[in-house]
Design a protein around this motif. Structure first.
Motif, PDB file in Angstrom:
ATOM      1  N   ALA A   1       0.767  -1.318  -0.018  1.00 42.09           N
ATOM      2  CA  ALA A   1      -0.031   0.054  -0.074  1.00 42.09           C
ATOM      3  C   ALA A   1       1.054   1.297   0.019  1.00 42.09           C
ATOM      4  CB  ALA A   1      -0.957   0.012   1.180  1.00 42.09           C
ATOM      5  N   ASP A   2       2.044   1.213   0.832  1.00 40.23           N
ATOM      6  CA  ASP A   2       2.934   2.448   0.810  1.00 40.23           C
ATOM      7  C   ASP A   2       3.521   2.656  -0.585  1.00 40.23           C
ATOM      8  OD1 ASP A   2       2.103   2.774   3.305  1.00 40.23           O
ATOM      9  OD2 ASP A   2       3.989   1.887   4.243  1.00 40.23           O
ATOM     10  N   LEU A   3       4.019   1.313  -1.119  1.00 41.08           N
ATOM     11  CA  LEU A   3       4.591   1.685  -2.481  1.00 41.08           C
ATOM     12  C   LEU A   3       3.632   2.223  -3.449  1.00 41.08           C
ATOM     13  CD1 LEU A   3       6.995  -1.543  -2.322  1.00 41.08           C
ATOM     14  CD2 LEU A   3       7.704   1.057  -2.070  1.00 41.08           C
ATOM     15  N   THR A   4       2.462   1.734  -3.531  1.00 42.45           N
ATOM     16  CA  THR A   4       1.485   2.005  -4.411  1.00 42.45           C
ATOM     17  C   THR A   4       1.335   3.555  -4.390  1.00 42.45           C
ATOM     18  OG1 THR A   4       0.152  -0.066  -4.226  1.00 42.45           O
ATOM     19  CG2 THR A   4      -0.954   2.020  -5.120  1.00 42.45           C
ATOM     20  N   GLN A   5       1.007   4.250  -2.971  1.00 47.18           N
ATOM     21  CA  GLN A   5       1.002   5.497  -2.999  1.00 47.18           C
ATOM     22  C   GLN A   5       2.095   6.182  -3.577  1.00 47.18           C
ATOM     23  OE1 GLN A   5       0.295   6.649   0.957  1.00 47.18           O
ATOM     24  NE2 GLN A   5      -0.150   8.729   0.569  1.00 47.18           N
TER      25      GLN A   5
ATOM     26  N   ASN B   1      10.412  -0.115  -9.957  1.00 44.45           N
ATOM     27  CA  ASN B   1      11.839   0.301  -9.191  1.00 44.45           C
ATOM     28  C   ASN B   1      11.932   0.776  -7.848  1.00 44.45           C
ATOM     29  OD1 ASN B   1      12.728   0.539 -12.134  1.00 44.45           O
ATOM     30  ND2 ASN B   1      12.389   2.602 -12.376  1.00 44.45           N
ATOM     31  N   LEU B   2      10.678   1.120  -7.347  1.00 44.78           N
ATOM     32  CA  LEU B   2      10.396   1.566  -6.022  1.00 44.78           C
ATOM     33  C   LEU B   2      10.700   0.249  -5.127  1.00 44.78           C
ATOM     34  CD1 LEU B   2       7.443   4.026  -5.909  1.00 44.78           C
ATOM     35  CD2 LEU B   2       9.860   4.650  -5.457  1.00 44.78           C
ATOM     36  N   SER B   3       9.996  -0.819  -5.722  1.00 43.57           N
ATOM     37  CA  SER B   3      10.235  -2.185  -4.955  1.00 43.57           C
ATOM     38  C   SER B   3      11.624  -2.574  -5.130  1.00 43.57           C
ATOM     39  CB  SER B   3       9.373  -3.275  -6.020  1.00 43.57           C
ATOM     40  OG  SER B   3       9.693  -4.498  -5.365  1.00 43.57           O
ATOM     41  N   ILE B   4      12.382  -2.439  -5.905  1.00 46.89           N
ATOM     42  CA  ILE B   4      13.801  -2.789  -6.031  1.00 46.89           C
ATOM     43  C   ILE B   4      14.541  -1.810  -5.147  1.00 46.89           C
ATOM     44  CG2 ILE B   4      15.736  -2.726  -7.599  1.00 46.89           C
ATOM     45  CD1 ILE B   4      13.943  -3.669 -10.146  1.00 46.89           C
TER      46      ILE B   4
END
Length: 167
Positions: free
Chosen positions: A30-34, A62-65
């Motif tokens: 949820a945080d990464l989606t935002q 990219n945020l996940s990596i």
């Protein structure tokens, strides 16, 4: 320019599922989606980008990596709630504050009991951070006599503290 509200309504769930499939827990996804939509809102999107859905997926990837890299560099330790409450606070306890204030009051009274020259020599050296030579020159005393005065002041203060501790 993209309509981010419309994009969020259409793609937020899909991005969240994409991040969950990458192994992120629900809160992190949820945080990464935002964060993905914040990046899309603040970034200069290339004018050649015709597929906002693909762009959002790339930003989320990219945020996940980036998150995985940060977590590899920093070791995270899970602490149970009960154990977390037992971690010591670095600030002094109320008891220590009271104890230290009492000792300061004893020191203050003991300094006032010192003879004038001894008190001045001690304050200039200890509080004023002057060297022994500077204190001796200002009081017009020898260095030996100046050190004797300062040593006597320390002894007097220690003796007052010891007297109070024995009560």
């Amino acid at each position: 320019m993209w309509d981010l509200q419309n994009l969020f309504v259409r793609h937020a769930r899909e991005i969240n599922r994409f991040l969950r499939r990458r192994g992120h827990p629900p809160e992190t996804a949820a945080d990464l989606t935002q964060d993905t939509f914040v990046r899309a809102m603040t970034a200069a999107v290339p004018s050649s980008c015709e597929n906002p859905r693909a762009y959002l997926h790339q930003v989320a990837r990219n945020l996940s990596i980036d998150l995985a890299r940060r977590e590899r560099r920093v070791e995270f330790v899970h602490v149970a709630d009960d154990d977390f409450l037992g971690i010591a606070d670095a600030s002094p306890s109320p008891e220590h504050i009271v104890y230290d204030r009492q000792r300061l009051a004893i020191i203050d009274a003991a300094i006032r009991e010192l003879p004038e020259k001894t008190r001045r020599a001690f304050e200039m050296h200890r509080i004023g951070e002057q060297t022994l030579c500077e204190v001796a020159a200002e009081l017009q005393l020898s260095r030996t006599r100046t050190w004797t005065l300062i040593r006597d002041a320390y002894r007097h203060l220690r003796s007052r503290l010891a007297d109070e501790a024995s009560k």
